[in-house]
Design an enzyme around this catalytic site. Structure first.
Site, PDB file in Angstrom:
ATOM      1  N   ASN A   9      41.917  46.365  31.867  1.00 39.73           N
ATOM      2  CA  ASN A   9      41.107  45.147  31.739  1.00 39.73           C
ATOM      3  C   ASN A   9      41.696  44.361  30.572  1.00 39.73           C
ATOM      4  O   ASN A   9      41.451  44.691  29.416  1.00 39.73           O
ATOM      5  CB  ASN A   9      39.645  45.547  31.466  1.00 39.73           C
ATOM      6  CG  ASN A   9      38.775  44.346  31.150  1.00 39.73           C
ATOM      7  OD1 ASN A   9      39.167  43.196  31.334  1.00 39.73           O
ATOM      8  ND2 ASN A   9      37.562  44.617  30.662  1.00 39.73           N
ATOM      9  N   LYS A  11      41.057  41.490  29.555  1.00 40.26           N
ATOM     10  CA  LYS A  11      40.114  40.542  28.916  1.00 40.26           C
ATOM     11  C   LYS A  11      40.815  39.189  28.746  1.00 40.26           C
ATOM     12  O   LYS A  11      41.666  38.846  29.548  1.00 40.26           O
ATOM     13  CB  LYS A  11      39.575  41.127  27.615  1.00 40.26           C
ATOM     14  CG  LYS A  11      39.039  42.554  27.827  1.00 40.26           C
ATOM     15  CD  LYS A  11      38.192  43.070  26.724  1.00 40.26           C
ATOM     16  CE  LYS A  11      37.705  44.468  27.082  1.00 40.26           C
ATOM     17  NZ  LYS A  11      36.791  45.028  26.116  1.00 40.26           N
ATOM     18  N   HIS A  97      30.562  43.669  33.458  1.00 42.85           N
ATOM     19  CA  HIS A  97      31.085  44.127  32.166  1.00 42.85           C
ATOM     20  C   HIS A  97      30.087  43.749  31.066  1.00 42.85           C
ATOM     21  O   HIS A  97      29.469  42.688  31.111  1.00 42.85           O
ATOM     22  CB  HIS A  97      32.451  43.514  31.891  1.00 42.85           C
ATOM     23  CG  HIS A  97      33.127  44.173  30.731  1.00 42.85           C
ATOM     24  ND1 HIS A  97      32.799  43.878  29.432  1.00 42.85           N
ATOM     25  CD2 HIS A  97      34.066  45.154  30.683  1.00 42.85           C
ATOM     26  CE1 HIS A  97      33.525  44.655  28.631  1.00 42.85           C
ATOM     27  NE2 HIS A  97      34.304  45.432  29.365  1.00 42.85           N
ATOM     28  N   GLU A  99      30.470  42.604  28.222  1.00 44.79           N
ATOM     29  CA  GLU A  99      30.734  41.314  27.567  1.00 44.79           C
ATOM     30  C   GLU A  99      30.183  40.161  28.402  1.00 44.79           C
ATOM     31  O   GLU A  99      29.735  39.151  27.860  1.00 44.79           O
ATOM     32  CB  GLU A  99      32.246  41.173  27.303  1.00 44.79           C
ATOM     33  CG  GLU A  99      32.677  42.105  26.171  1.00 44.79           C
ATOM     34  CD  GLU A  99      34.108  42.615  26.254  1.00 44.79           C
ATOM     35  OE1 GLU A  99      34.927  42.023  26.972  1.00 44.79           O
ATOM     36  OE2 GLU A  99      34.395  43.636  25.581  1.00 44.79           O
ATOM     37  N   GLU A 169      30.573  52.494  30.997  1.00 41.82           N
ATOM     38  CA  GLU A 169      31.129  52.069  29.711  1.00 41.82           C
ATOM     39  C   GLU A 169      30.004  51.979  28.681  1.00 41.82           C
ATOM     40  O   GLU A 169      29.311  50.954  28.622  1.00 41.82           O
ATOM     41  CB  GLU A 169      31.789  50.698  29.847  1.00 41.82           C
ATOM     42  CG  GLU A 169      32.939  50.660  30.828  1.00 41.82           C
ATOM     43  CD  GLU A 169      33.915  49.530  30.515  1.00 41.82           C
ATOM     44  OE1 GLU A 169      35.098  49.809  30.380  1.00 41.82           O
ATOM     45  OE2 GLU A 169      33.473  48.376  30.386  1.00 41.82           O
ATOM     46  N   GLY A 175      35.844  48.869  22.496  1.00 40.05           N
ATOM     47  CA  GLY A 175      36.594  48.161  21.463  1.00 40.05           C
ATOM     48  C   GLY A 175      36.250  48.591  20.048  1.00 40.05           C
ATOM     49  O   GLY A 175      36.653  47.956  19.075  1.00 40.05           O
ATOM     50  N   SER A 215      37.205  52.636  24.522  1.00 37.06           N
ATOM     51  CA  SER A 215      38.180  53.199  23.566  1.00 37.06           C
ATOM     52  C   SER A 215      38.974  54.380  24.130  1.00 37.06           C
ATOM     53  O   SER A 215      39.281  55.334  23.422  1.00 37.06           O
ATOM     54  CB  SER A 215      37.494  53.580  22.253  1.00 37.06           C
ATOM     55  OG  SER A 215      36.919  52.431  21.656  1.00 37.06           O
TER      56      SER A 215
HETATM   57  P1  PGA Z   1      38.293  49.234  25.292  1.00 42.97           P
HETATM   58  O1  PGA Z   1      37.565  48.331  26.394  1.00 42.97           O
HETATM   59  O2  PGA Z   1      39.172  50.201  26.020  1.00 42.97           O
HETATM   60  O3  PGA Z   1      39.074  48.263  24.448  1.00 42.97           O
HETATM   61  O4  PGA Z   1      37.213  49.924  24.512  1.00 42.97           O
HETATM   62  C1  PGA Z   1      37.134  48.860  27.597  1.00 42.97           C
HETATM   63  C2  PGA Z   1      36.498  47.760  28.422  1.00 42.97           C
HETATM   64  O5  PGA Z   1      35.861  46.888  27.824  1.00 42.97           O
HETATM   65  O6  PGA Z   1      36.618  47.718  29.655  1.00 42.97           O
END
Ligand code: PGA
Length: 252
Positions: A9, A11, A97, A99, A169, A175, A215
């Site tokens: 992903n 982003k 997601h 976000e 998640e 993140g 992460s």
């Molecule tokens: P990350 O993000 O691996 O940077 O923690 C995962 C995601 O948001 O899909």
């Protein structure tokens, strides 16, 4: 056997030429060292999608979007529909997601419309769910995930649900460098599979791929992926580094 999947992903990262160059180098890597254990998916910003179809036509890796509109077409300035995404050759779309839920206020009802529409347009949906830190600390994480799945997906028919991949998640792990322990991931993945089993039957639930995200990195991927109900990962930060992303694919 359930399909194992590693989805990157990206982003909101990489301009057009950076993204296409990066995708090409990942594709070259898997052309030389094919990944026969896991399907490799790149979920990129919309601007890359049309360019990727030519670039990835040898089919070593596939691609998808990170969002789609909740309506099928019309006067929705700035939106991109599921059928437009499909028309680029993309096979997947991420919905739900955290976000999108947090920054763009996408609620269960909107996400349910998006999932249904995307499936109708022939896309496979990587549907994200997961609790925030406070919910984990209060012990409501199972009921939060249950609500997200019931409201977001359980209106789908069995035939439609075949196009769904779940990504668990935990929001506190996205993140942040904090990762769910392999036991925490397995516990929630098993819970999710049991919910799907209650609704669609055990044989059906056994075929649904459930990915872990938050992460994930080369140093923790193998242990998380070794758990019975973890079928791969949705990778954010580490999907922007070729060595890390390829190492995570190889950890499956
Ligand atoms: P990350 O993000 O691996 O940077 O923690 C995962 C995601 O948001 O899909």
């Amino acid at each position: 056997m359930r399909k194992k999947i590693i989805a990157g992903n990206w982003k909101m990262n990489m301009d057009l030429s950076e993204g296409l160059d990066f995708a090409e180098s990942i594709n070259n890597y898997f052309r030389e060292k094919p990944s026969d254990r896991a399907e490799v998916i790149l979920c990129t910003p919309f601007i890359h999608l049309a360019g990727l179809s030519g670039l990835l036509k040898d089919g070593k890796i596939v691609f998808g979007a990170q969002n789609c509109a909740a309506e099928s077409s019309g006067a929705y300035t700035g939106e991109v529909s599921a059928s437009m995404i499909k028309s680029t050759g993309a096979q997947y779309v991420i919905t739900g997601h955290s976000e999108r839920r947090t920054y763009y206020h996408e609620n269960d009802k909107i996400l349910n419309k998006k999932a249904a529409l995307a499936v109708k347009c022939g896309l496979k949906v990587i549907f994200c769910c997961g609790e925030v830190l406070q919910e984990r600390e209060e012990g409501t994480h199972f009921s939060v995930v249950r609500r997200q799945l019931e409201a977001g997906l359980f209106s789908l028919s069995e035939e439609e649900f075949k196009q769904i991949i779940i990504a668990y998640e935990p929001v506190w792990a996205i993140g942040t460098g904090l990762t769910a322990t392999p036991d925490q991931a397995q516990e929630m993945h098993k819970y999710i599979r049991d919910l799907i089993s209650e609704k669609y039957g055990k044989n059906f639930a056994d075929q649904v791929s459930i990915l872990y995200g938050g992460s994930c990195k080369p140093s923790n991927a193998a242990e998380i992926f070794s758990r019975a109900d973890v079928d791969g990962g949705l990778i954010g930060g580490a999907s922007l580094k070729k060595e890390d992303f390829c190492a995570i694919v190889e950890a499956v």
